[in-house]
Design an enzyme around this catalytic site. Structure first.
Site, short mmCIF file in Angstrom:
data_model
loop_
_atom_site.label_atom_id
_atom_site.label_comp_id
_atom_site.label_asym_id
_atom_site.label_seq_id
_atom_site.Cartn_x
_atom_site.Cartn_y
_atom_site.Cartn_z
N ASP A 61 0.85 -1.19 0.00
CA ASP A 61 0.00 0.00 0.00
C ASP A 61 0.89 1.24 0.00
O ASP A 61 1.70 1.44 0.91
CB ASP A 61 -0.91 -0.01 1.24
N THR A 94 -3.13 5.14 -4.05
CA THR A 94 -2.06 5.90 -3.37
C THR A 94 -0.69 5.62 -4.00
O THR A 94 0.18 6.48 -3.94
CB THR A 94 -2.01 5.53 -1.87
N ASP A 395 -9.25 -0.16 2.31
CA ASP A 395 -9.17 0.31 0.93
C ASP A 395 -10.42 -0.09 0.14
O ASP A 395 -10.94 0.71 -0.65
CB ASP A 395 -7.92 -0.26 0.23
#
Length: 544
Positions: A61, A94, A395
C-alpha cells in the site's frame, strides 16, 4: 582614500541556482516514486518495513510505505503528503498517484532542459489535467448502487493488488454489504466510515472474518461467576463509577481505630448495594460501564453483587467508543444514578461473550431500533497478516465510498491512462507553439501506468504498451493489460473496474503537486536567514 564600496554579488553566481534547486527537487521526488513503483498492480512486489523499535510491516500500500519512510528532503516529503491526500480523498490509488507525479516531473525536467520556462510548463500541465478529467468523465460508465455486480467488481479490483488478494471473494462482498448497511442509497452521497467499526483479533485465518449486524465490544465480561450470556437483554450504558468514592487529591482520611474502619467498610458496602439495587429495579440486566482514570470503574464488591443479581457487566468502555455505542444501540449514556431510568436503556435479543482467537469479545445482536452502523471482526493467523487484512478491507470500503460519492466506473489495467495519452496527443495537435509541446510530454508521461503494470507482470513493456496504444487508436477505450493472461483484453469484460473518482483525483492531485515543485526556485532555511540578519548572534544564543 578609496571609497568604501560594498562588493556586488556576481550575476553568474546566482543565475544557475534556481535551476539547481529545481533539479534537486525533481530528482528527490523521482527517487521516492521509483522506490514504490515496483509495488503497482496485482503483480507488484511487497515491501518489508522495519521501524526503529524493530516492528516489521509487510505491505504494498503506497500510503503505508511512504508514511513509514524517514525522508529528509522537503520535495520528497511533498510526495508523502500527496499520497496522504489521495488516501483521504479516494482511499485507493495511493501508489498510482506517486508514480504519476514522478513521471510528470521527469517530463517537466526534459522540457526545462530544452529551455522552456517553468511557469509555461506549469500552466500547460494545469490545462492538460483539466482536459484529462473531462475526457475521463466522457468515457466513464454510470452505475447505480443497486447494481451489486459493479460494486463487487470495483472492490475485487482494489483487493487484487493486496497481500491478501486470495481472500478477495470474501472481503469484497463484506465491504459492499458493510457500506450499504450504513447508508440510504437514495439519499446519501457520502459514507462516514466511522459507522463501520473494524476490530482486529489475532487467531484463525482471514477466512474467519465476519460482518456482525449489531455491536461488537473488544472486551470480555467482567463477571467471573456471573452470566456470560443474556437473552432479552435490557442494556444500560453508564458513565459514572460503581466503586467507593475517593477524597480529593489534597485531602486524606485518617482512620484511628477498628470501629471506624468497620464503619467505613459498612458504608462502602451499603453505598454499592444501593447502586446495584437501583440498577436491578430499573430492569437492567446488561451493564456497560465507561472507563475511569480516577478510580476503578467497577469495584470487585460491585461485581460480586451484580453476579448475585444475574446482571452481566462489561467494564472499561473507552470514552471514544461511547458515540458509536449510543448510535448503534439507539440509547442515551447515563451520567448519574438519578437518571437510571428504563427509557434511557436499549433492548436486544441476545448479549453473549464469545471466544474469538486468543481472547473474547462481547456480541450484541437483535438490537431493537438499531442505528445505521455495523461491526467487522477481522481475523489473521499472525500480526502481519492481520494488519494487512485490515488495511486491505479499509481500501475496499473506501472504493465503495467513492462509488457512493460519484456513481461512475471506468476500466482498470491502464486503460484510462492510455486513452488519456491518445486523446491528449490528438488535442495537442490543434494547439499553437510551446503549449502543444508541453501537452504532448504530459500525455506521454501518463503511459507510465501501463508501462509499470507490464514491467511488474514480467511482460515486454515496450511491445505491450505499443499494442495497447494501437487498440485505443482503433477506438477500443476499455482495452487494458490483463496481467493474469499476459495479453491486451477488454477490462470491463474481465471484471476489472475502478471508480472514476480514484483516477480523476490521482491525476488532479499529482498535477497540483508537480506544479508546486516546478514553481520552487530556492530553499531557504530559517536558521540561515537569522544568521544573515543577526551576524553577531551565535547559534546557541538564538531566541527560543
Amino acid at each position: 582614500m578609496a571609497p568604501n564600496v560594498q562588493p556586488k554579488m556576481k550575476a553568474f553566481e546566482t543565475k544557475s541556482k534556481p535551476a539547481e534547486i529545481r533539479s534537486s527537487n525533481i530528482e528527490a521526488a523521482k527517487a521516492v516514486a521509483d522506490a514504490i513503483r515496483t509495488s503497482l498492480g496485482p503483480r507488484g512486489m511487497d515491501k518489508m518495513i522495519q521501524s526503529g523499535k524493530g516492528d516489521v510491516t509487510i505491505t504494498n500500500d503506497g500510503a503505508t510505505i511512504l508514511k513509514q519512510m524517514k525522508l529528509v528532503h522537503p520535495a520528497a516529503k511533498m510526495l508523502v503528503e500527496l499520497s496522504k491526500a489521495q488516501d483521504v480523498e479516494a482511499g485507493d490509488g495511493t501508489t498510482s498517484v506517486v508514480v504519476l507525479a514522478g513521471s510528470f516531473l521527469e517530463a517537466a525536467q526534459k522540457l526545462l532542459e530544452k529551455g522552456i520556462h517553468p511557469t509555461v510548463i506549469s500552466e500547460s500541465f494545469q490545462k492538460a489535467s483539466v482536459k484529462a478529467v473531462e475526457i475521463l468523465e466522457a468515457m466513464a460508465t454510470p452505475m447505480k448502487l443497486e447494481d451489486r455486480h459493479s460494486l463487487l467488481m470495483s472492490a475485487t479490483t482494489s483487493l487484487g493488488s493486496k497481500v491478501v488478494s486470495q481472500h478477495s471473494a470474501l472481503l469484497a462482498p463484506l465491504a459492499v454489504d458493510a457500506v450499504l448497511k450504513v447508508i440510504d442509497p437514495l439519499k446519501d452521497h457520502d459514507v462516514d466510515l466511522r459507522d463501520i467499526r473494524v476490530i482486529e483479533k489475532l487467531g484463525g485465518t482471514v477466512d474467519d472474518t465476519e460482518l456482525v449486524e449489531g455491536l461488537v465490544l473488544d472486551h470480555r465480561s467482567a463477571s467471573s461467576g456471573g452470566p456470560s450470556r443474556m437473552e432479552k437483554a435490557k442494556i444500560g450504558l453508564v458513565q459514572f463509577c460503581i466503586s467507593p468514592p475517593k477524597t480529593d487529591m489534597d485531602n486524606q482520611v485518617v482512620v484511628s481505630d477498628y470501629n471506624a474502619m468497620d464503619r467505613v467498610l459498612r458504608e462502602e458496602r451499603a453505598y454499592i448495594l444501593n447502586v446495584a439495587k437501583q440498577v436491578k429495579k430499573a430492569g437492567c440486566n446488561v451493564l456497560l460501564v465507561q472507563k475511569s482514570i480516577l478510580r476503578d470503574a467497577v469495584s470487585e464488591l460491585a461485581i460480586h453483587f451484580f453476579d448475585k443479581m444475574k446482571i452481566m457487566v462489561v467494564k472499561d468502555i473507552e470514552r471514544e467508543d461511547i458515540e458509536f455505542i449510543t448510535k448503534t444501540l439507539n440509547c442515551r449514556p447515563i451520567a448519574s444514578l438519578d437518571h437510571f431510568l428504563p427509557e434511557y436503556m436499549a433492548t436486544a435479543d441476545l448479549v453473549e461473550s464469545v471466544p474469538t482467537g486468543t481472547s473474547k469479545v462481547v456480541k450484541i445482536t437483535g438490537i431493537q431500533n438499531i442505528g445505521k452502523t455495523v461491526s467487522v471482526i477481522v481475523r489473521g493467523s499472525n500480526k502481519l497478516v492481520l494488519e494487512e487484512a485490515a488495511r486491505s478491507l479499509h481500501d475496499a470500503l473506501c472504493v465503495i465510498r467513492c462509488l457512493v460519492k460519484k456513481r461512475f466506473i471506468i476500466a482498470g489495467g491502464g486503460a484510462p491512462e492510455t486513452e488519456l495519452a491518445y486523446q491528449l496527443t490528438q488535442y495537442a495537435q490543434g494547439l499553437p507553439g510551446v503549449e502543444a509541446y508541453c501537452l504532448r510530454a504530459y500525455a506521454e508521461s501518463l503511459e507510465v501506468i501501463p508501462m509499470t503494470l507490464a514491467e511488474n507482470a514480467g511482460l515486454n513493456p515496450i511491445a505491450t504498451v505499443t499494442d495497447l496504444r494501437n487498440k485505443h487508436a482503433c477506438g477500443f477505450k476499455s482495452s487494458g493489460i490483463n496481467v493474469r493472461k499476459g495479453a491486451i483484453t477488454n477490462m470491463l469484460d474481465e471484471g476489472v473496474a475502478q471508480p472514476l473518482l480514484v483516477t480523476t483525483s490521482a491525476i488532479t492531485l499529482a498535477s497540483e503537486t508537480v506544479r508546486s515543485i516546478l514553481k520552487i526556485d530556492d530553499i531557504v532555511s530559517q536558521r540561515s536567514v537569522l544568521r544573515r540578519v543577526l551576524p553577531s548572534v551565535k547559534p546557541t544564543d538564538h531566541p527560543a
